[in-house]
Design a protein around this motif. Structure first.
Motif, short mmCIF file in Angstrom:
data_model
loop_
_atom_site.label_atom_id
_atom_site.label_comp_id
_atom_site.label_asym_id
_atom_site.label_seq_id
_atom_site.Cartn_x
_atom_site.Cartn_y
_atom_site.Cartn_z
N GLU A 91 39.58 -54.05 72.58
CA GLU A 91 39.27 -52.63 72.26
C GLU A 91 40.75 -51.58 72.21
OE1 GLU A 91 40.13 -49.04 74.06
OE2 GLU A 91 39.29 -50.41 75.51
N VAL A 92 41.05 -51.09 71.27
CA VAL A 92 42.54 -50.41 71.34
C VAL A 92 42.36 -48.82 70.87
CG1 VAL A 92 44.64 -50.44 70.79
CG2 VAL A 92 43.25 -52.52 70.37
N VAL A 93 41.10 -48.32 71.41
CA VAL A 93 40.91 -46.79 70.93
C VAL A 93 41.65 -46.04 72.05
CG1 VAL A 93 38.55 -47.75 70.25
CG2 VAL A 93 38.83 -46.59 72.62
N PRO A 94 41.55 -44.59 71.75
CA PRO A 94 42.48 -43.80 72.49
C PRO A 94 41.97 -43.88 73.90
CG PRO A 94 41.85 -42.36 70.79
CD PRO A 94 40.99 -43.92 70.64
N GLU A 95 43.10 -43.64 74.84
CA GLU A 95 43.05 -43.63 76.21
C GLU A 95 42.13 -42.49 76.93
OE1 GLU A 95 44.53 -46.19 77.70
OE2 GLU A 95 45.34 -45.89 79.49
N GLU A 96 40.78 -42.60 76.84
CA GLU A 96 40.08 -41.67 77.32
C GLU A 96 38.95 -42.71 78.12
OE1 GLU A 96 38.72 -39.18 74.41
OE2 GLU A 96 40.72 -38.95 73.59
N LEU A 97 38.71 -42.46 79.34
CA LEU A 97 37.74 -43.54 79.88
C LEU A 97 36.41 -43.43 79.07
CD1 LEU A 97 36.97 -45.78 81.87
CD2 LEU A 97 36.55 -44.14 83.48
N GLU A 98 35.64 -42.34 78.94
CA GLU A 98 34.37 -41.92 78.49
C GLU A 98 34.41 -42.69 77.12
OE1 GLU A 98 31.76 -41.49 80.16
OE2 GLU A 98 33.19 -41.55 82.02
N VAL A 103 32.33 -47.15 73.66
CA VAL A 103 32.72 -48.30 72.78
C VAL A 103 32.22 -49.66 73.55
CG1 VAL A 103 34.57 -49.48 71.93
CG2 VAL A 103 34.63 -47.20 71.81
N TRP A 104 32.54 -49.79 74.74
CA TRP A 104 32.02 -51.11 75.45
C TRP A 104 30.74 -51.29 75.46
CZ3 TRP A 104 35.34 -54.58 78.82
CH2 TRP A 104 36.64 -54.66 78.45
N LYS A 105 29.94 -50.47 75.69
CA LYS A 105 28.54 -50.32 75.55
C LYS A 105 28.21 -50.90 74.19
CE LYS A 105 24.35 -47.92 76.93
NZ LYS A 105 23.46 -47.84 75.76
N GLU A 106 28.54 -50.47 73.03
CA GLU A 106 28.40 -50.78 71.71
C GLU A 106 28.74 -52.07 71.56
OE1 GLU A 106 29.51 -47.91 68.70
OE2 GLU A 106 29.33 -46.29 70.18
N SER A 127 38.09 -52.94 85.51
CA SER A 127 36.63 -52.76 86.06
C SER A 127 36.26 -51.42 85.91
CB SER A 127 37.31 -52.99 87.68
OG SER A 127 38.22 -52.02 88.16
N ARG A 128 37.06 -50.58 85.29
CA ARG A 128 36.32 -49.22 84.98
C ARG A 128 35.69 -49.24 83.86
NH1 ARG A 128 41.17 -45.13 86.57
NH2 ARG A 128 41.71 -46.08 88.52
N MET A 129 35.69 -50.14 83.01
CA MET A 129 34.67 -50.68 81.63
C MET A 129 33.75 -51.42 81.65
SD MET A 129 38.32 -50.21 79.56
CE MET A 129 39.10 -49.41 80.86
N GLU A 130 33.87 -52.69 82.63
CA GLU A 130 33.29 -53.98 82.69
C GLU A 130 31.83 -53.33 82.80
OE1 GLU A 130 35.12 -56.06 85.86
OE2 GLU A 130 33.81 -54.86 87.26
N GLY A 131 31.70 -52.43 83.78
CA GLY A 131 30.25 -52.00 84.17
C GLY A 131 29.44 -51.42 83.04
N ALA A 132 30.08 -51.07 81.83
CA ALA A 132 29.30 -50.90 80.64
C ALA A 132 28.77 -51.80 79.95
CB ALA A 132 30.16 -49.81 79.67
N SER A 160 36.87 -56.94 88.52
CA SER A 160 36.26 -57.45 89.76
C SER A 160 35.51 -58.69 89.73
CB SER A 160 35.16 -56.23 90.28
OG SER A 160 34.04 -56.45 89.54
N ARG A 161 35.28 -59.17 88.75
CA ARG A 161 34.44 -60.47 88.43
C ARG A 161 35.00 -61.58 87.50
NH1 ARG A 161 28.55 -58.46 88.52
NH2 ARG A 161 28.09 -60.44 87.76
N THR A 162 36.21 -61.09 86.74
CA THR A 162 36.64 -61.85 85.68
C THR A 162 36.81 -63.43 86.18
OG1 THR A 162 37.88 -59.93 84.82
CG2 THR A 162 38.26 -62.12 83.84
N SER A 163 36.07 -64.30 85.26
CA SER A 163 36.42 -65.97 85.66
C SER A 163 37.74 -66.32 85.32
CB SER A 163 35.36 -66.58 85.07
OG SER A 163 35.81 -66.84 83.53
N PRO A 164 38.25 -67.39 86.24
CA PRO A 164 39.61 -67.89 85.76
C PRO A 164 39.72 -68.27 84.36
CG PRO A 164 38.92 -68.79 87.95
CD PRO A 164 37.69 -67.58 87.28
N GLU A 165 38.68 -69.00 83.68
CA GLU A 165 38.52 -69.83 82.55
C GLU A 165 38.91 -68.21 81.49
OE1 GLU A 165 36.01 -70.14 84.46
OE2 GLU A 165 36.80 -72.02 85.40
N VAL A 166 38.53 -67.50 81.83
CA VAL A 166 38.57 -66.24 80.81
C VAL A 166 39.99 -65.58 81.02
CG1 VAL A 166 38.15 -63.59 80.23
CG2 VAL A 166 36.20 -65.49 80.69
#
Ligand SMILES: NC(=O)c1ccc[n+]([C@@H]2O[C@H](COP(=O)([O-])OP(=O)(O)OC[C@H]3O[C@@H](n4cnc5c(N)ncnc54)[C@H](O)[C@@H]3O)[C@@H](O)[C@H]2O)c1
Length: 299
Positions: A91-98, A103-106, A127-132, A160-166
């Motif tokens: 994801e390389v969209v503009p720097e706005e969290l919302e 986008v992450w939900k989609e 971690s600010r996006m992973e919850g979406a 917060s929960r990324t696996s080492p393999e990822v």
């Protein structure tokens, strides 16, 4: 078994998304993409070729291969179509969290369940996006810099929960692009090098905006001190002053420290449309900025 990445989807084909998509294609990946602006890739490519031809700093990335690569990137009219076969979505969209969270939900709804997700955000931890998404263990920060300026490095950081393999797959992907991965061991705003760069931006912007120094002298000093062909203000112009403003606001929102608030002078430039290289004017005027003049560093 190591995670395999063949298909890469890039969302947003502006300054950074364009170069990631092109470099991924040149490096042998199948690349699909979505940008609401159908001309985004074409416009980005034109800018990259301009920067490359200016030979400000020869890059080991072979930008001369990018025009052909551009014709091999499959762009789609919807985000869902672009990600449906992806192994990795960047994801390389503009720097706005919302916007990013939307986008992450989609992405989560349309991409295969095993696909990895990365954000190229300049400042926000993933971690600010992973919850979406419903796949936080497959999410990471892959933060690229300006390859066309020879900045062949990328911060790689988990949430917060990324696996080492990822994370290992992320670093491997970065290396296959000819880019050096910078490993971040635990989450921090600004990652590895971007936090250092951010400290330089904050100081120099305030020194200029408060009238202590001419920005050109800061750039001169930096060029002499560090031996680079540009200084912080030239680099901010290249990044885009709107992007710089947004990034500084992320730091301010995080700390609420008035010293972290970007100066009004920067806001004024953005409001006047002086966004840097992409607008033809920022701190410098383009295509022939003063810092490239042969006498810029003359005693
Ligand atoms: N410019 C830099 O130097 C730089 C460096 C590193 C990281 N980044 C980060 O990369 C991200 C993008 O920055 P940029 O400089 O490429 O911005 P940009 O403005 O050049 O490009 C953003 C692109 O995203 C597209 N877009 C907007 N909404 C979209 C959506 N919903 N789906 C898909 N595309 C969408 C826009 O049309 C535009 O083409 C930001 O998070 C920024 O912080 C920028």
């Amino acid at each position: 078994m190591a995670i395999k990445i063949d298909n890469v989807a890039v969302l947003g084909l502006g300054t950074l998304g364009g170069q990631i998509a092109l470099q991924a294609r040149v490096s042998g990946y199948e690349v699909t993409a979505f940008d609401p602006d159908p001309d985004a890739l074409k416009k980005s490519l034109e800018k990259f070729m301009e920067v490359d031809q200016s030979k400000v700093r020869p890059s080991p990335i072979r930008v001369e291969l990018w025009p052909e690569a551009a014709s091999q990137i499959r762009t789609f009219p919807t985000l869902a179509d672009a990600v449906k076969e992806a192994d990795l979505v960047i994801e390389v969209v503009p720097e706005e969290l919302e916007l990013k969270r939307k986008v992450w939900k989609e992405m989560d709804e349309a991409a295969p369940p095993e696909a990895l997700f990365a954000t190229n955000s300049s400042s926000m931890p993933v971690s600010r996006m992973e919850g979406a998404t419903g796949r936080p263990e497959r999410c990471m920060n892959l933060h690229f810099y300006h390859m066309t300026l020879g900045q062949n490095m990328a911060d790689v950081m988990g949430g917060s929960r990324t696996s080492p393999e990822v994370l290992e797959a992320g670093r491997r992907f970065v290396r296959t692009l000819g880019v050096v991965p910078l490993k971040v061991n635990k989450e921090i705003l600004g990652f590895c090098f971007n936090r250092v760069w951010r400290a330089i931006k904050r100081e120099t912007l305030h020194m200029w905006a408060d009238g202590y120094v001419d920005f050109k002298d800061v750039d001169r000093a930096w060029m002499i001190f560090a031996g680079t062909p540009w200084g912080p203000f030239a680099l901010m112009d290249t990044v885009g002053l709107d992007v710089i403003y947004d990034i500084e606001m992320v730091y301010y929102e995080d700390s609420k420290d008035p010293k972290d608030h970007p100066p009004q002078g920067l806001k004024r430039l953005v409001e006047e449309g002086k966004l840097g290289v992409k607008a033809g004017e920022g701190f410098y005027k383009y295509p022939n900025p003063a810092y490239l003049d042969s006498d810029f560093l003359k005693p």
